[in-house]
Design a protein around this motif. Structure first.
Motif, PDB file in Angstrom:
ATOM      1  N   LEU A  57      47.480  36.386  54.753  1.00 13.01           N
ATOM      2  CA  LEU A  57      47.730  37.822  54.874  1.00 13.01           C
ATOM      3  C   LEU A  57      49.232  38.070  54.979  1.00 13.01           C
ATOM      4  CD1 LEU A  57      44.925  38.769  57.452  1.00 13.01           C
ATOM      5  CD2 LEU A  57      44.822  38.775  54.949  1.00 13.01           C
TER       6      LEU A  57
ATOM      7  N   VAL B   1      40.680  34.628  49.962  1.00 14.40           N
ATOM      8  CA  VAL B   1      42.040  35.019  50.349  1.00 14.40           C
ATOM      9  C   VAL B   1      42.238  34.598  51.798  1.00 14.40           C
ATOM     10  CG1 VAL B   1      43.591  36.956  50.778  1.00 14.40           C
ATOM     11  CG2 VAL B   1      42.129  36.952  48.749  1.00 14.40           C
TER      12      VAL B   1
ATOM     13  N   TRP C 198      47.288  40.952  52.429  1.00 19.60           N
ATOM     14  CA  TRP C 198      46.655  41.001  51.111  1.00 19.60           C
ATOM     15  C   TRP C 198      46.515  42.467  50.745  1.00 19.60           C
ATOM     16  CZ3 TRP C 198      41.574  42.948  50.061  1.00 19.60           C
ATOM     17  CH2 TRP C 198      41.160  42.769  48.730  1.00 19.60           C
TER      18      TRP C 198
ATOM     19  N   LEU D 146      37.298  37.040  51.929  1.00 23.47           N
ATOM     20  CA  LEU D 146      38.477  37.005  52.782  1.00 23.47           C
ATOM     21  C   LEU D 146      38.257  35.979  53.895  1.00 23.47           C
ATOM     22  CD1 LEU D 146      38.701  40.871  53.087  1.00 23.47           C
ATOM     23  CD2 LEU D 146      40.128  39.457  51.597  1.00 23.47           C
TER      24      LEU D 146
END
Length: 203
Positions: free
Chosen positions: A35, A32, A37, A90
């Motif tokens: 943002l 990921v 998230w 992340l």
């Protein structure tokens, strides 16, 4: 409740709970990188896509819990144990500031008497190792109202610039339950700008 764990080079979990199949093998190679998230566990799949569980006992580890919403929950037992619920990867490489918000519920007396704790640890190498010092722990939070959704904000800016981050929500102890939900990871600067723009549109 039936749970089957397959551990291999490409490990995945298959959970069957009331005939609901959750989180079979997924392609989790992409981190990921944008943002905010969020994760509120409302999809019905558990653990959520590309999350992982490191458990002491599969029967008493993290599960879904429903009380005014959907929560990740670890229940009490008669013996001490450590149960870890680990986020997907992340990528904070494009951020200078990062914050984490979430809500928790539990019983204050059990936390205050050291029967249970909820801790959050960080890894910057894709969960090969986690820092020994937690980013946050419930036992340091102070007084809270029993079984009332309680908000937490944690500054994760020490992880800004890292591209292989995972967070581990760790239940430690016995006897009582801890839950958390409404996870949100975001750039506070971007959020402040968004709030200003939103206010301007309302005027």
């Amino acid at each position: 409740f039936i749970a089957i764990k397959y551990a291999s080079a490409d490990k995945f979990y298959l959970y069957i709970d009331n005939l609901t199949i959750a989180n079979a093998e997924e392609d989790c190679s992409d981190a990921v990188a944008v943002l905010p998230w969020t994760e509120d566990f409302s999809s019905g799949c558990f653990p959520p896509e590309c999350w992982d569980i490191d458990f002491t006992n599969i029967d008493t580890t993290w599960k879904l819990f429903y009380l005014n919403g959907t929560w990740a929950s670890c229940s009490g037992t008669s013996y001490d144990r450590t149960e870890k619920l680990i986020t997907r990867t992340l990528d904070f490489s494009n951020y200078e500031e990062v914050h984490l918000d979430f809500n928790f519920m539990s019983n204050y007396s059990y936390v205050d008497n050291d029967y249970i704790d909820l801790k959050i640890f960080a890894s910057t190498n894709g969960d090969e190792t986690f820092d020994e010092t937690p980013l946050w722990k419930l036992s340091d939070f102070g007084v809270f109202e029993n079984w009332t959704s309680t908000p937490v904000t944690i500054d994760l800016s020490s992880l800004a610039g890292e591209n292989n981050v995972k967070l581990s929500f760790v239940y430690e102890g016995s006897l009582a339950q801890v839950t958390f939900s409404d996870v949100r990871i975001y750039d506070p600067g971007q959020s402040a700008v968004a709030d200003v723009l939103d206010l301007g549109m309302q005027i």
